[in-house]
Design a protein around this motif. Sequence first.
Motif, PDB file in Angstrom:
ATOM      1  N   THR A  54       6.826  -0.994  39.839  1.00  0.00           N
ATOM      2  CA  THR A  54       7.890  -1.161  38.859  1.00  0.00           C
ATOM      3  C   THR A  54       7.313  -1.590  37.520  1.00  0.00           C
ATOM      4  OG1 THR A  54       9.412  -1.797  40.616  1.00  0.00           O
ATOM      5  CG2 THR A  54      10.056  -2.348  38.367  1.00  0.00           C
ATOM      6  N   TYR A  55       7.779  -0.931  36.458  1.00  0.00           N
ATOM      7  CA  TYR A  55       7.357  -1.239  35.087  1.00  0.00           C
ATOM      8  C   TYR A  55       8.592  -1.595  34.275  1.00  0.00           C
ATOM      9  CZ  TYR A  55       3.108   1.003  36.644  1.00  0.00           C
ATOM     10  OH  TYR A  55       1.986   1.326  37.349  1.00  0.00           O
ATOM     11  N   LEU A  56       8.488  -2.644  33.472  1.00  0.00           N
ATOM     12  CA  LEU A  56       9.597  -3.124  32.650  1.00  0.00           C
ATOM     13  C   LEU A  56       9.281  -2.950  31.176  1.00  0.00           C
ATOM     14  CD1 LEU A  56      10.243  -6.498  34.522  1.00  0.00           C
ATOM     15  CD2 LEU A  56      11.392  -4.306  34.881  1.00  0.00           C
ATOM     16  N   PHE A  57      10.328  -2.713  30.355  1.00  0.00           N
ATOM     17  CA  PHE A  57      10.170  -2.619  28.905  1.00  0.00           C
ATOM     18  C   PHE A  57      11.510  -2.929  28.258  1.00  0.00           C
ATOM     19  CE2 PHE A  57      11.349   1.559  30.417  1.00  0.00           C
ATOM     20  CZ  PHE A  57      12.305   1.993  29.512  1.00  0.00           C
ATOM     21  N   SER A  58      11.483  -3.152  26.951  1.00  0.00           N
ATOM     22  CA  SER A  58      12.702  -3.446  26.194  1.00  0.00           C
ATOM     23  C   SER A  58      12.849  -2.475  25.039  1.00  0.00           C
ATOM     24  CB  SER A  58      12.661  -4.872  25.639  1.00  0.00           C
ATOM     25  OG  SER A  58      12.664  -5.799  26.689  1.00  0.00           O
ATOM     26  N   ILE A  59      14.094  -2.194  24.691  1.00  0.00           N
ATOM     27  CA  ILE A  59      14.420  -1.396  23.512  1.00  0.00           C
ATOM     28  C   ILE A  59      14.959  -2.366  22.469  1.00  0.00           C
ATOM     29  CG2 ILE A  59      15.848   0.467  22.583  1.00  0.00           C
ATOM     30  CD1 ILE A  59      13.721   1.427  24.543  1.00  0.00           C
ATOM     31  N   ILE A  91      10.143   9.193  40.147  1.00  0.00           N
ATOM     32  CA  ILE A  91      10.134   8.165  39.108  1.00  0.00           C
ATOM     33  C   ILE A  91      11.579   8.037  38.633  1.00  0.00           C
ATOM     34  CG2 ILE A  91       9.306   7.495  36.828  1.00  0.00           C
ATOM     35  CD1 ILE A  91       6.761   9.077  37.377  1.00  0.00           C
ATOM     36  N   THR A  92      12.114   6.832  38.690  1.00  0.00           N
ATOM     37  CA  THR A  92      13.519   6.603  38.354  1.00  0.00           C
ATOM     38  C   THR A  92      13.635   5.466  37.344  1.00  0.00           C
ATOM     39  OG1 THR A  92      14.185   7.280  40.570  1.00  0.00           O
ATOM     40  CG2 THR A  92      15.804   6.059  39.273  1.00  0.00           C
ATOM     41  N   PHE A  93      14.384   5.704  36.258  1.00  0.00           N
ATOM     42  CA  PHE A  93      14.664   4.668  35.261  1.00  0.00           C
ATOM     43  C   PHE A  93      15.833   3.813  35.725  1.00  0.00           C
ATOM     44  CE2 PHE A  93      12.253   7.491  32.554  1.00  0.00           C
ATOM     45  CZ  PHE A  93      11.572   6.616  31.732  1.00  0.00           C
ATOM     46  N   PHE A  94      15.866   2.561  35.267  1.00  0.00           N
ATOM     47  CA  PHE A  94      16.993   1.666  35.538  1.00  0.00           C
ATOM     48  C   PHE A  94      17.218   0.768  34.337  1.00  0.00           C
ATOM     49  CE2 PHE A  94      13.217  -0.461  37.257  1.00  0.00           C
ATOM     50  CZ  PHE A  94      13.285  -1.709  36.668  1.00  0.00           C
ATOM     51  N   SER A  95      18.449   0.258  34.225  1.00  0.00           N
ATOM     52  CA  SER A  95      18.759  -0.767  33.226  1.00  0.00           C
ATOM     53  C   SER A  95      18.821  -2.099  33.964  1.00  0.00           C
ATOM     54  CB  SER A  95      20.073  -0.478  32.521  1.00  0.00           C
ATOM     55  OG  SER A  95      21.137  -0.550  33.444  1.00  0.00           O
ATOM     56  N   GLU A  96      18.519  -3.178  33.245  1.00  0.00           N
ATOM     57  CA  GLU A  96      18.548  -4.503  33.872  1.00  0.00           C
ATOM     58  C   GLU A  96      19.371  -5.443  33.009  1.00  0.00           C
ATOM     59  OE1 GLU A  96      15.586  -7.593  36.107  1.00  0.00           O
ATOM     60  OE2 GLU A  96      14.719  -6.318  34.563  1.00  0.00           O
ATOM     61  N   VAL A  97      20.464  -5.947  33.579  1.00  0.00           N
ATOM     62  CA  VAL A  97      21.338  -6.893  32.889  1.00  0.00           C
ATOM     63  C   VAL A  97      21.530  -8.094  33.812  1.00  0.00           C
ATOM     64  CG1 VAL A  97      23.623  -7.261  31.884  1.00  0.00           C
ATOM     65  CG2 VAL A  97      22.511  -5.025  31.673  1.00  0.00           C
ATOM     66  N   ASP A  98      21.133  -9.266  33.347  1.00  0.00           N
ATOM     67  CA  ASP A  98      21.252 -10.510  34.114  1.00  0.00           C
ATOM     68  C   ASP A  98      20.619 -10.393  35.503  1.00  0.00           C
ATOM     69  OD1 ASP A  98      22.598 -11.765  32.014  1.00  0.00           O
ATOM     70  OD2 ASP A  98      24.554 -11.049  32.736  1.00  0.00           O
ATOM     71  N   GLY A  99      19.465  -9.733  35.586  1.00  0.00           N
ATOM     72  CA  GLY A  99      18.743  -9.603  36.843  1.00  0.00           C
ATOM     73  C   GLY A  99      19.258  -8.516  37.771  1.00  0.00           C
ATOM     74  N   VAL A 100      20.318  -7.808  37.382  1.00  0.00           N
ATOM     75  CA  VAL A 100      20.878  -6.741  38.202  1.00  0.00           C
ATOM     76  C   VAL A 100      20.391  -5.405  37.662  1.00  0.00           C
ATOM     77  CG1 VAL A 100      22.995  -5.625  39.000  1.00  0.00           C
ATOM     78  CG2 VAL A 100      22.918  -8.112  38.752  1.00  0.00           C
ATOM     79  N   GLU A 115       6.351  14.984  34.764  1.00  0.00           N
ATOM     80  CA  GLU A 115       7.125  14.631  33.577  1.00  0.00           C
ATOM     81  C   GLU A 115       8.389  13.920  34.031  1.00  0.00           C
ATOM     82  OE1 GLU A 115       7.697  17.760  30.690  1.00  0.00           O
ATOM     83  OE2 GLU A 115       6.046  18.888  31.590  1.00  0.00           O
ATOM     84  N   PHE A 116       8.834  12.932  33.244  1.00  0.00           N
ATOM     85  CA  PHE A 116      10.042  12.200  33.589  1.00  0.00           C
ATOM     86  C   PHE A 116      10.669  11.621  32.324  1.00  0.00           C
ATOM     87  CE2 PHE A 116       6.538   9.301  33.628  1.00  0.00           C
ATOM     88  CZ  PHE A 116       7.025   8.098  33.168  1.00  0.00           C
ATOM     89  N   TYR A 117      11.993  11.485  32.354  1.00  0.00           N
ATOM     90  CA  TYR A 117      12.709  10.890  31.227  1.00  0.00           C
ATOM     91  C   TYR A 117      14.140  10.584  31.653  1.00  0.00           C
ATOM     92  CZ  TYR A 117      14.318  15.726  30.759  1.00  0.00           C
ATOM     93  OH  TYR A 117      14.829  16.977  31.025  1.00  0.00           O
ATOM     94  N   ASN A 126      17.191  -4.268  28.135  1.00  0.00           N
ATOM     95  CA  ASN A 126      16.049  -4.321  29.039  1.00  0.00           C
ATOM     96  C   ASN A 126      16.139  -3.192  30.058  1.00  0.00           C
ATOM     97  OD1 ASN A 126      14.983  -6.701  27.865  1.00  0.00           O
ATOM     98  ND2 ASN A 126      16.505  -7.895  28.973  1.00  0.00           N
ATOM     99  N   TYR A 127      15.035  -2.500  30.231  1.00  0.00           N
ATOM    100  CA  TYR A 127      14.981  -1.335  31.111  1.00  0.00           C
ATOM    101  C   TYR A 127      13.682  -1.359  31.911  1.00  0.00           C
ATOM    102  CZ  TYR A 127      18.686   0.440  28.111  1.00  0.00           C
ATOM    103  OH  TYR A 127      19.853   0.596  27.417  1.00  0.00           O
ATOM    104  N   GLY A 128      13.556  -0.392  32.790  1.00  0.00           N
ATOM    105  CA  GLY A 128      12.338  -0.227  33.558  1.00  0.00           C
ATOM    106  C   GLY A 128      12.373   1.086  34.302  1.00  0.00           C
ATOM    107  N   PHE A 129      11.300   1.355  35.038  1.00  0.00           N
ATOM    108  CA  PHE A 129      11.262   2.523  35.907  1.00  0.00           C
ATOM    109  C   PHE A 129      10.392   2.212  37.107  1.00  0.00           C
ATOM    110  CE2 PHE A 129       7.958   3.076  32.749  1.00  0.00           C
ATOM    111  CZ  PHE A 129       6.858   3.545  33.454  1.00  0.00           C
TER     112      PHE A 129
END
Length: 184
Positions: A54-59, A91-100, A115-117, A126-129
């Motif tokens: 799992t990788y995390l990043f912010s926009i 490879i799947t992206f996710f959003s993370e709000v308050d740990g969910v 390739e993935f997007y 906050n997001y991740g994949f």
Amino acid sequence: MKKAFFSKVASSLLLSAGVLASGAALADETITFDSAGNAVFGLTHDTAGDFVDTYLFSIDPATQAWLSGTAVTGKTWIDGARLANYGITDITFFSEVDGVRTNLDTAFTNGNAIEFYPVDSLLAGNYGFTVTGSTLNNASGGSYAGTLNVVAAPIPEPATYAMLGIGIGLLAFSARGKTNNKLG
């Protein structure tokens, strides 16, 4: 008796250290984008088997972002040939709000190049994949690496929309006053 007791204590401490060390290997990795909007990710797994990384990043705030990623797998010497020992299955992206974490609709292709997007643009937050796969040869581990690129488009402020509305209103007002009396 003391020797047996200390032996059991030492072995339980070693077991606890191993469990803690293996848990650390599964921790989320945080990636950051450089000034050009690129981030690098990847891991090496020493042993064979399945993996989910799992990788995390912010926009940044006031940004609407479009992301695009690519990945490659390492090669391993297997039966006299250089073959890919890693198989990335998703490879799947996710959003993370308050740990969910909530999975996002993600496009994923796994052919000669991976390739993935995320299908939709991402707003500030906050997001991740997750990278899911397994090693193909049970005798050894392997590695993969990739890049993630973000193209940000600023989101207009409410004052911009107000100015646009006033401009359209002025155009409509000035067009209304111009009538031709000769035509009737």
